[in-house]
Design a protein around this motif. Structure first.
Motif, PDB file in Angstrom:
ATOM      1  N   GLY A 174      -1.915 -18.095  -1.224  1.00 48.91           N
ATOM      2  CA  GLY A 174      -1.242 -18.164   0.013  1.00 48.91           C
ATOM      3  C   GLY A 174       0.131 -18.799   0.139  1.00 48.91           C
ATOM      4  N   PHE A 175       0.882 -19.185  -1.022  1.00 49.20           N
ATOM      5  CA  PHE A 175       1.907 -19.881  -0.916  1.00 49.20           C
ATOM      6  C   PHE A 175       2.858 -18.794  -0.136  1.00 49.20           C
ATOM      7  N   PHE A 176       2.923 -17.677  -0.483  1.00 49.25           N
ATOM      8  CA  PHE A 176       3.582 -16.564  -0.017  1.00 49.25           C
ATOM      9  C   PHE A 176       2.717 -15.839   0.936  1.00 49.25           C
ATOM     10  N   ALA A 177       2.915 -15.649   2.326  1.00 47.26           N
ATOM     11  CA  ALA A 177       1.893 -15.241   3.140  1.00 47.26           C
ATOM     12  C   ALA A 177       1.824 -13.730   2.940  1.00 47.26           C
ATOM     13  N   LEU A 178       1.027 -13.228   1.876  1.00 47.13           N
ATOM     14  CA  LEU A 178       0.777 -11.782   1.448  1.00 47.13           C
ATOM     15  C   LEU A 178      -0.228 -11.339   2.388  1.00 47.13           C
ATOM     16  N   PRO A 179       0.222 -10.023   3.158  1.00 54.15           N
ATOM     17  CA  PRO A 179      -0.424  -9.473   3.979  1.00 54.15           C
ATOM     18  C   PRO A 179      -1.935  -8.963   3.129  1.00 54.15           C
ATOM     19  N   PRO A 180      -3.229  -9.096   4.011  1.00 52.93           N
ATOM     20  CA  PRO A 180      -4.204  -8.659   3.526  1.00 52.93           C
ATOM     21  C   PRO A 180      -4.384  -7.298   3.176  1.00 52.93           C
ATOM     22  N   LEU A 181      -4.926  -6.953   1.836  1.00 56.85           N
ATOM     23  CA  LEU A 181      -5.079  -5.628   1.142  1.00 56.85           C
ATOM     24  C   LEU A 181      -6.229  -4.832   1.615  1.00 56.85           C
ATOM     25  N   PRO A 182      -5.960  -3.780   2.115  1.00 58.29           N
ATOM     26  CA  PRO A 182      -6.913  -2.702   2.534  1.00 58.29           C
ATOM     27  C   PRO A 182      -7.869  -2.317   1.571  1.00 58.29           C
ATOM     28  N   PRO A 183      -9.084  -1.654   1.650  1.00 56.71           N
ATOM     29  CA  PRO A 183      -9.814  -1.206   0.409  1.00 56.71           C
ATOM     30  C   PRO A 183      -9.139  -0.117  -0.303  1.00 56.71           C
ATOM     31  N   PRO A 184      -9.317  -0.053  -1.466  1.00 59.45           N
ATOM     32  CA  PRO A 184      -8.514   0.781  -2.374  1.00 59.45           C
ATOM     33  C   PRO A 184      -8.191   2.056  -1.894  1.00 59.45           C
ATOM     34  N   HIS A 185      -9.303   2.758  -1.374  1.00 69.19           N
ATOM     35  CA  HIS A 185      -8.941   4.119  -0.960  1.00 69.19           C
ATOM     36  C   HIS A 185      -8.065   4.451   0.188  1.00 69.19           C
ATOM     37  N   GLU A 186      -7.886   3.226   1.094  1.00 68.63           N
ATOM     38  CA  GLU A 186      -6.855   3.095   2.046  1.00 68.63           C
ATOM     39  C   GLU A 186      -5.445   2.609   1.671  1.00 68.63           C
ATOM     40  N   TYR A 187      -5.160   1.986   0.473  1.00 67.72           N
ATOM     41  CA  TYR A 187      -4.184   1.718   0.185  1.00 67.72           C
ATOM     42  C   TYR A 187      -2.945   2.763   0.136  1.00 67.72           C
ATOM     43  N   GLY A 188      -1.787   2.557   0.640  1.00 65.80           N
ATOM     44  CA  GLY A 188      -0.832   3.833   0.572  1.00 65.80           C
ATOM     45  C   GLY A 188      -1.313   4.845   1.638  1.00 65.80           C
ATOM     46  N   GLU A 189      -2.063   4.567   2.461  1.00 57.98           N
ATOM     47  CA  GLU A 189      -2.307   5.426   3.833  1.00 57.98           C
ATOM     48  C   GLU A 189      -1.329   5.429   4.757  1.00 57.98           C
ATOM     49  N   VAL A 190      -0.808   6.506   5.220  1.00 57.31           N
ATOM     50  CA  VAL A 190       0.196   6.384   6.455  1.00 57.31           C
ATOM     51  C   VAL A 190      -0.367   7.251   7.723  1.00 57.31           C
ATOM     52  N   VAL A 191      -0.483   6.273   8.778  1.00 63.15           N
ATOM     53  CA  VAL A 191      -0.770   6.970  10.051  1.00 63.15           C
ATOM     54  C   VAL A 191       0.394   7.665  10.715  1.00 63.15           C
ATOM     55  N   ILE A 192       0.641   8.897  10.866  1.00 67.98           N
ATOM     56  CA  ILE A 192       1.672   9.686  11.341  1.00 67.98           C
ATOM     57  C   ILE A 192       1.421   9.920  12.607  1.00 67.98           C
ATOM     58  N   ASP A 193       1.819   9.276  13.665  1.00 70.03           N
ATOM     59  CA  ASP A 193       1.425   9.489  15.284  1.00 70.03           C
ATOM     60  C   ASP A 193       2.157   9.629  16.318  1.00 70.03           C
ATOM     61  N   GLN A 194       3.559   9.710  15.861  1.00 70.99           N
ATOM     62  CA  GLN A 194       4.569   9.709  17.046  1.00 70.99           C
ATOM     63  C   GLN A 194       4.658  11.018  17.760  1.00 70.99           C
ATOM     64  N   ALA A 195       4.954  12.107  17.138  1.00 72.25           N
ATOM     65  CA  ALA A 195       4.841  13.296  17.824  1.00 72.25           C
ATOM     66  C   ALA A 195       3.568  13.647  18.428  1.00 72.25           C
ATOM     67  N   THR A 196       2.366  13.429  17.854  1.00 72.93           N
ATOM     68  CA  THR A 196       1.046  13.767  18.346  1.00 72.93           C
ATOM     69  C   THR A 196       0.834  13.033  19.552  1.00 72.93           C
ATOM     70  N   ARG A 197       1.432  11.713  19.669  1.00 68.37           N
ATOM     71  CA  ARG A 197       1.048  10.949  20.832  1.00 68.37           C
ATOM     72  C   ARG A 197       1.590  11.398  22.105  1.00 68.37           C
ATOM     73  N   GLU A 198       2.939  11.969  21.971  1.00 70.12           N
ATOM     74  CA  GLU A 198       3.523  12.608  22.869  1.00 70.12           C
ATOM     75  C   GLU A 198       2.797  14.150  23.405  1.00 70.12           C
TER      76      GLU A 198
END
Ligand code: HEC
Ligand code: HEC
Ligand code: HEC
Ligand code: HEC
Ligand code: HEC
Ligand code: HEC
Length: 262
Positions: free
Chosen positions: A32-56
């Motif tokens: 933690g000398f560098f504040a690394l963000p917590p890693l998600p479980p392996p199957h969620e790494y690289g997952e992108v939530v696309i929600d801009q148009a759907t929210r509207e």
């Protein structure tokens, strides 16, 4: 009293203190000398939530997985041949564009992949993270993919080299081969105690296009991009544009600094 030999002793002492402090920094950095963000479980790494148009539109959000797609296509297919931005919600995807065969529907046409039909709306519009832990495990095991330590916990470079996956480099040009560019270099760290980071153009050209990096992420002129300090990389800049989100993550110090101990 303060002759040359004593001055030298003070200098040696200062040098040793400096070396010791550097060692402490390096050995602490992983915790933690560098504040690394917590890693998600392996199957969620690289997952992108696309929600801009759907929210509207009051529609369920879409969740896109990189692991299932990058096994079949290189980054350049979607981020160069197709107009996907390397930025969540950056592409301006619409239902109308899909009905005319653009974006996801360039492949999701009922032939290359399941089509953009009523029965399939909910396969993409899952509303939130669909639990893909099982399908991910099956995918990794059925192809016998080599283990990595972080991110998807798959060594993608090795998997590609060994032909366990053969991601398509182009969907537009059947005979496409990447421009050979076997320039490698070391990026010296701003701190002299840190082993330099390695960068190989050729390895990256197996996945990417020149314009994925130049000129937006790295200015091309010699020594154009001054010192990509880790604090900037951790802010998703430079190497971090990919290595914080989709490519093996920054936690894998040895991946870039091969002489580091971990
Ligand atoms: C292959 C994946 C996929 C399938 C199948 C799919 N969509 Fe979408 N859809 C998307 C993505 C990605 C977006 C952009 C999401 C955003 O920006 O919020 C989107 C956006 C939308 C939007 C909001 C944008 C707009 O233009 O209003 C609507 C409404 C929508 N889809 C309806 C549907 C319907 C109805 C179906 C089934 C006939 C469907 N989608 C099937 C991926 C898909
Ligand atoms: C099948 C298509 C596809 C492939 C292949 C693909 N991507 Fe993506 N990528 C996407 C989509 C779609 C998004 C989200 C764009 C949006 O929301 O507008 C995205 C987003 C990203 C982001 C931003 C993520 C975030 O959370 O902001 C990065 C970084 C990225 N991709 C890197 C890569 C790299 C590196 C590769 C190759 C190893 C790759 N992509 C391969 C489709 C793809
Ligand atoms: C370059 C081609 C290509 C593009 C672009 C593409 N896909 Fe796919 N996708 C595939 C293929 C091939 C499969 C596997 C075959 C199948 O499931 O029909 C797949 C499978 C999937 C799956 C099932 C596996 C999983 O990851 O859960 C989903 C969901 C999906 N795609 C969503 C999307 C969304 C959302 C987009 C756009 C943001 C998109 N795809 C863009 C080719 C593509
Ligand atoms: C993954 C990202 C990435 C890709 C893809 C990439 N480059 Fe680079 N390139 C870099 C980085 C990082 C540097 C060093 C930047 C610096 O020191 O300012 C660099 C430097 C360069 C330089 C300057 C070299 C020097 O000696 O100073 C040239 C020329 C160059 N790239 C050309 C290309 C060409 C041509 C392609 C496609 C065949 C390409 N690059 C693809 C990341 C990339
Ligand atoms: C994706 C590649 C990559 C990964 C992974 C990576 N680094 Fe770096 N690192 C770099 C680059 C490039 C530099 C050179 C920056 C510069 O010019 O000083 C660097 C520089 C450094 C420096 C010099 C000071 C600074 O802030 O720039 C330290 C310390 C460092 N890295 C530690 C680490 C540690 C610890 C890890 C693992 C937690 C790590 N790095 C993971 C690419 C990486
Ligand atoms: C545009 C996206 C992108 C950028 C920017 C980028 N990389 Fe990568 N890099 C990748 C992808 C994709 C791979 C393939 C492995 C993976 O996905 O885990 C990779 C692999 C690597 C590898 C492994 C190659 C091997 O031979 O094993 C190293 C080392 C590396 N990158 C270092 C760097 C450094 C250092 C920088 C910054 C100077 C950087 N990368 C910037 C996308 C990128």
């Amino acid at each position: 009293m303060s002759g040359p030999s004593q001055r030298r002793r003070v200098l040696v002492l200062l040098f040793l203190v400096w070396v010791a402090s550097c060692t402490v920094v390096v050995s602490e950095s992983e915790q933690g000398f560098f504040a690394l963000p917590p890693l998600p479980p392996p199957h969620e790494y690289g997952e992108v939530v696309i929600d801009q148009a759907t929210r509207e539109a009051g529609e369920d959000a879409v969740v896109f997985s990189h692991w299932s797609h990058r096994a079949l296509y290189t980054c350049r297919v979607c981020h160069f041949e197709l107009p996907f931005a390397m930025q969540a919600n950056g592409s301006g995807i619409s239902e109308e564009a899909h009905r005319s065969g653009h974006f996801c529907a360039a492949c999701h046409d009922g032939e290359t992949a399941f089509g953009h039909t009523r029965k399939n709306c909910s396969k993409c519009h899952t509303g939130g993270r669909a639990d893909k832990e099982k399908s991910f495990k099956k995918f990794r095991e059925s192809l016998n993919l080599p283990k990595g330590d972080y991110g998807n916990k798959i060594d993608w470079v090795d998997a590609e080299r060994r032909g366990l996956i053969e991601p398509q480099k182009s969907i537009l040009e059947p005979d496409f081969e990447p421009i050979p560019y076997d320039q490698e270099f070391e990026v010296p760290a701003a701190w002299s105690m840190i082993s330099p980071a390695q960068f190989s153009h050729d390895e990256h050209m197996q996945w990417l296009e020149c314009s994925n990096c130049h000129p937006d992420i790295f200015a091309i002129e010699k020594k154009g991009t001054q010192h990509f300090l880790m604090k900037h990389i951790l802010d998703d800049k430079f190497c971090g544009a990919c290595h914080m989100k989709v490519a093996f993550p920054i936690d894998d110090c040895k991946g870039c600094h091969p002489s580091m101990k971990y």
